[in-house]
Design a protein around this motif. Structure first.
Motif, PDB file in Angstrom:
ATOM      1  N   MET A   1       0.841  -1.196   0.000  1.00 47.59           N
ATOM      2  CA  MET A   1       0.000   0.000   0.000  1.00 47.59           C
ATOM      3  C   MET A   1       0.878   1.249   0.000  1.00 47.59           C
ATOM      4  N   LYS A   2       0.472   2.240  -0.765  1.00 53.60           N
ATOM      5  CA  LYS A   2       1.158   3.531  -0.797  1.00 53.60           C
ATOM      6  C   LYS A   2       0.172   4.622  -0.423  1.00 53.60           C
ATOM      7  N   LEU A   3       0.601   5.533   0.447  1.00 51.22           N
ATOM      8  CA  LEU A   3      -0.254   6.618   0.913  1.00 51.22           C
ATOM      9  C   LEU A   3       0.214   7.940   0.322  1.00 51.22           C
ATOM     10  N   SER A   4      -0.712   8.683  -0.277  1.00 52.54           N
ATOM     11  CA  SER A   4      -0.442  10.032  -0.762  1.00 52.54           C
ATOM     12  C   SER A   4      -0.943  11.031   0.268  1.00 52.54           C
ATOM     13  N   ILE A   5      -0.037  11.832   0.806  1.00 59.49           N
ATOM     14  CA  ILE A   5      -0.392  12.893   1.742  1.00 59.49           C
ATOM     15  C   ILE A   5      -0.481  14.188   0.950  1.00 59.49           C
ATOM     16  N   LEU A   6      -1.647  14.809   0.946  1.00 57.08           N
ATOM     17  CA  LEU A   6      -1.879  16.002   0.138  1.00 57.08           C
ATOM     18  C   LEU A   6      -1.875  17.231   1.039  1.00 57.08           C
ATOM     19  N   MET A   7      -0.989  18.178   0.744  1.00 54.92           N
ATOM     20  CA  MET A   7      -0.832  19.357   1.591  1.00 54.92           C
ATOM     21  C   MET A   7      -1.060  20.640   0.782  1.00 54.92           C
ATOM     22  N   PRO A   8      -2.219  21.302   0.984  1.00 51.52           N
ATOM     23  CA  PRO A   8      -2.441  22.608   0.358  1.00 51.52           C
ATOM     24  C   PRO A   8      -1.761  23.702   1.184  1.00 51.52           C
ATOM     25  N   VAL A   9      -1.136  24.661   0.521  1.00 49.99           N
ATOM     26  CA  VAL A   9      -0.388  25.697   1.237  1.00 49.99           C
ATOM     27  C   VAL A   9      -0.702  27.069   0.650  1.00 49.99           C
ATOM     28  N   PHE A  10      -1.009  28.023   1.520  1.00 51.14           N
ATOM     29  CA  PHE A  10      -1.198  29.408   1.094  1.00 51.14           C
ATOM     30  C   PHE A  10      -0.610  30.345   2.145  1.00 51.14           C
ATOM     31  N   ASN A  11       0.468  31.008   1.777  1.00 50.45           N
ATOM     32  CA  ASN A  11       1.129  31.978   2.657  1.00 50.45           C
ATOM     33  C   ASN A  11       1.454  31.382   4.037  1.00 50.45           C
ATOM     34  N   GLU A  12       2.216  30.310   4.044  1.00 48.75           N
ATOM     35  CA  GLU A  12       2.566  29.629   5.292  1.00 48.75           C
ATOM     36  C   GLU A  12       4.075  29.595   5.520  1.00 48.75           C
ATOM     37  N   GLU A  13       4.780  30.665   5.159  1.00 45.77           N
ATOM     38  CA  GLU A  13       6.236  30.651   5.287  1.00 45.77           C
ATOM     39  C   GLU A  13       6.713  30.426   6.724  1.00 45.77           C
ATOM     40  N   GLU A  14       5.921  30.837   7.702  1.00 49.56           N
ATOM     41  CA  GLU A  14       6.323  30.694   9.094  1.00 49.56           C
ATOM     42  C   GLU A  14       6.227  29.251   9.583  1.00 49.56           C
ATOM     43  N   ARG A  15       5.408  28.444   8.937  1.00 48.77           N
ATOM     44  CA  ARG A  15       5.126  27.103   9.455  1.00 48.77           C
ATOM     45  C   ARG A  15       5.465  25.983   8.483  1.00 48.77           C
ATOM     46  N   LEU A  16       5.643  26.305   7.219  1.00 46.59           N
ATOM     47  CA  LEU A  16       5.748  25.270   6.199  1.00 46.59           C
ATOM     48  C   LEU A  16       6.884  24.288   6.444  1.00 46.59           C
ATOM     49  N   GLU A  17       8.081  24.787   6.694  1.00 45.78           N
ATOM     50  CA  GLU A  17       9.214  23.875   6.868  1.00 45.78           C
ATOM     51  C   GLU A  17       9.010  22.954   8.064  1.00 45.78           C
ATOM     52  N   ARG A  18       8.467  23.495   9.149  1.00 50.10           N
ATOM     53  CA  ARG A  18       8.182  22.653  10.320  1.00 50.10           C
ATOM     54  C   ARG A  18       7.113  21.620   9.994  1.00 50.10           C
ATOM     55  N   ALA A  19       6.109  22.024   9.179  1.00 57.15           N
ATOM     56  CA  ALA A  19       5.043  21.090   8.796  1.00 57.15           C
ATOM     57  C   ALA A  19       5.595  19.958   7.941  1.00 57.15           C
ATOM     58  N   LEU A  20       6.491  20.275   7.024  1.00 57.87           N
ATOM     59  CA  LEU A  20       7.105  19.251   6.182  1.00 57.87           C
ATOM     60  C   LEU A  20       7.956  18.307   7.025  1.00 57.87           C
ATOM     61  N   ASP A  21       8.770  18.878   7.906  1.00 61.89           N
ATOM     62  CA  ASP A  21       9.611  18.054   8.777  1.00 61.89           C
ATOM     63  C   ASP A  21       8.765  17.110   9.632  1.00 61.89           C
ATOM     64  N   ALA A  22       7.682  17.638  10.195  1.00 65.47           N
ATOM     65  CA  ALA A  22       6.821  16.829  11.062  1.00 65.47           C
ATOM     66  C   ALA A  22       6.176  15.685  10.287  1.00 65.47           C
ATOM     67  N   ALA A  23       5.734  15.960   9.063  1.00 69.48           N
ATOM     68  CA  ALA A  23       5.078  14.928   8.259  1.00 69.48           C
ATOM     69  C   ALA A  23       6.042  13.833   7.844  1.00 69.48           C
ATOM     70  N   LEU A  24       7.277  14.203   7.564  1.00 68.98           N
ATOM     71  CA  LEU A  24       8.229  13.240   7.019  1.00 68.98           C
ATOM     72  C   LEU A  24       8.979  12.444   8.080  1.00 68.98           C
ATOM     73  N   LYS A  25       8.966  12.910   9.317  1.00 68.65           N
ATOM     74  CA  LYS A  25       9.675  12.171  10.369  1.00 68.65           C
ATOM     75  C   LYS A  25       8.827  11.056  10.982  1.00 68.65           C
ATOM     76  N   VAL A  26       7.545  11.008  10.641  1.00 61.12           N
ATOM     77  CA  VAL A  26       6.656   9.964  11.171  1.00 61.12           C
ATOM     78  C   VAL A  26       7.042   8.603  10.600  1.00 61.12           C
ATOM     79  N   GLU A  27       6.969   7.580  11.416  1.00 66.48           N
ATOM     80  CA  GLU A  27       7.217   6.212  10.959  1.00 66.48           C
ATOM     81  C   GLU A  27       5.900   5.609  10.482  1.00 66.48           C
ATOM     82  N   TYR A  28       5.693   5.646   9.183  1.00 66.87           N
ATOM     83  CA  TYR A  28       4.459   5.140   8.591  1.00 66.87           C
ATOM     84  C   TYR A  28       4.563   3.639   8.343  1.00 66.87           C
ATOM     85  N   PRO A  29       3.425   2.945   8.389  1.00 65.39           N
ATOM     86  CA  PRO A  29       3.453   1.507   8.136  1.00 65.39           C
ATOM     87  C   PRO A  29       3.422   1.155   6.653  1.00 65.39           C
TER      88      PRO A  29
END
Length: 234
Positions: free
Chosen positions: A1-29
């Motif tokens: 199984m492959k999961l697509s995580i869809l992230m819409p972004v609008f003017n999120e320069e203050e949070r975007l990098e942290r959001a990407l880091d948080a999503a990618l550090k999770v241990e997915y099954p």
């Protein structure tokens, strides 16, 4: 199984990098891809995405702002996973909860899973925001004879082909109501699991307003009246 995580972004320069880091550090099954749609941002969002180095991230861009629904439609069209889930870049939701949503799917107990938020004084910035969410959810329960707990949740996990078949037309936040209404109209009752949540304030960039709540109610009523169950093949 492959999961697509869809992230819409609008003017999120203050949070975007942290959001990407948080999503990618999770241990997915399972295997994942993260499709990020810059929806016409006017800040440093495009620059941050261009400089973010991770093969799992697929950045896309709208030349002008078109709304969350349009951004998700673009992401879903490019997705290559078996399932999809939406994850906003505002850090209100914790991507560490995504494996919990995947569990009933991997166990064969569910096809569609919603993350159910529990609101408290530490997790919601406004009484009226919570009451509006409850009103919209109650309207869906009455119109479709179901018992959802949280219609407006961002965490909606479902097969990618199913999402595409819904043909979501809403450009903005109304897509949440349209997705839910069309699922319920087909007789699909989402499996719900509790997730953590912390709403940000207007000062921190909260974008949804009471007008989006009115639109959601209108969409629920419209879909209840006009939608038809798919005819079975003969």
């Amino acid at each position: 199984m492959k999961l697509s995580i869809l992230m819409p972004v609008f003017n999120e320069e203050e949070r975007l990098e942290r959001a990407l880091d948080a999503a990618l550090k999770v241990e997915y099954p399972c295997e994942i891809e993260l499709i990020v749609v810059d929806d016409g941002s006017r800040d440093r969002t495009a620059e941050i995405l261009a400089n973010y180095a991770d093969d799992r991230v697929n950045p896309l861009r709208h030349p002008r702002n078109r709304g969350k629904g349009a951004a998700i439609r673009t992401a879903a069209n490019k997705a290559t996973g078996d399932y999809l889930i939406i994850l906003d870049a505002d850090l209100e939701y914790d991507p560490a909860d995504i494996p919990t949503l995947l569990t009933p799917v991997l166990d064969g107990r569910a096809e569609v899973v919603f993350g159910n938020r529990t609101f408290g004084s530490h997790s919601s910035y406004s009484f009226w925001y919570v009451m509006g969410n409850k009103a919209i959810t109650t309207a869906a329960n009455v119109l479709y004879n179901c018992y959802l707990s949280d219609l407006e949740t961002c965490f909606k996990l479902m097969p990618l082909p199913l999402y595409r078949s819904l043909r979501i037309a809403s450009h903005g936040f109304g897509m949440e109501a349209e997705v839910t209404a069309k699922l319920l109209q087909r007789g699909i009752r989402p499996y719900e699991v509790p997730v953590s949540y912390r709403a940000r304030t207007r000062e921190e960039g909260k974008k949804i307003t009471w007008k989006d709540g009115v639109e959601a109610l209108w969409i629920l009523g419209r879909e209840r009246v006009t939608a038809r169950r798919p005819r079975s093949a003969r």
